[in-house]
Scaffold this motif. Structure first.
Motif, short mmCIF file in Angstrom:
data_model
loop_
_atom_site.label_atom_id
_atom_site.label_comp_id
_atom_site.label_asym_id
_atom_site.label_seq_id
_atom_site.Cartn_x
_atom_site.Cartn_y
_atom_site.Cartn_z
N SER A 106 14.21 -18.36 21.79
CA SER A 106 15.26 -18.52 22.80
C SER A 106 15.95 -17.21 23.09
CB SER A 106 16.32 -19.50 22.28
OG SER A 106 15.76 -20.73 21.98
N PHE A 107 15.72 -16.21 22.24
CA PHE A 107 16.44 -14.95 22.34
C PHE A 107 15.66 -13.86 23.06
CE2 PHE A 107 18.18 -17.25 18.76
CZ PHE A 107 19.53 -17.24 19.07
N LEU A 108 14.55 -14.21 23.69
CA LEU A 108 13.81 -13.22 24.46
C LEU A 108 14.47 -13.07 25.82
CD1 LEU A 108 10.13 -14.22 23.68
CD2 LEU A 108 11.37 -12.24 22.82
N GLY A 109 14.58 -11.85 26.27
CA GLY A 109 15.15 -11.57 27.58
C GLY A 109 14.59 -10.26 28.07
N ALA A 110 15.19 -9.72 29.09
CA ALA A 110 14.71 -8.46 29.65
C ALA A 110 14.67 -7.36 28.60
CB ALA A 110 15.58 -8.05 30.82
#
Length: 122
Positions: A83-87
């Motif tokens: 859930s903590f993946l982002g740009a």
């Protein structure tokens, strides 16, 4: 001889159990754990699928756990399913990570990625 299992490391019970069910339907042996200590003590596995951060961990601690698991199990591939993946996490943050998938990825796609890794490791 049975092949080594897939290790799922996630403190989100629903996500962990849903992914385990999909992988088991694909014929894979699955071991599920929810804490860093349980992950460290889990039996040998072919693929490690892990949340980037477990409850109470900082991003750095989560990355360190994944690196430790990968180093302890040299023949295993690591898949981040988080859930903590982002740009900011677009590039693998740990060398040797086979894939980084956001939790919004359909479970069939996650299973297909893991199946591909399992086949490659045979």
């Amino acid at each position: 001889m049975k092949s080594k299992p897939v290790l799922i490391v996630d403190d989100d019970d629903l996500a962990r159990l849903a992914l385990a069910e999909v992988l088991q339907k694909c014929g894979m042996d699955v071991v599920c754990v929810s804490t860093p200590d349980d992950a460290r003590n889990a039996r040998e596995c072919r693929v490690i699928v892990s949340e980037l951060r477990l409850t109470g961990q900082t991003a750095a601690e989560g990355q360190a756990l994944l690196a430790e698991l990968r180093d302890r199990r040299r023949g295993s591939d690591v898949v981040i399913f988080s859930s903590f993946l982002g740009a900011a996490h677009a590039d693998p943050m740990i060398s040797g990570v086979a894939a980084s998938l956001p939790k919004s990825t359909p479970l069939r796609e996650v299973a297909a990625t893991i199946c591909t890794l399992m086949e490659r490791l045979r």
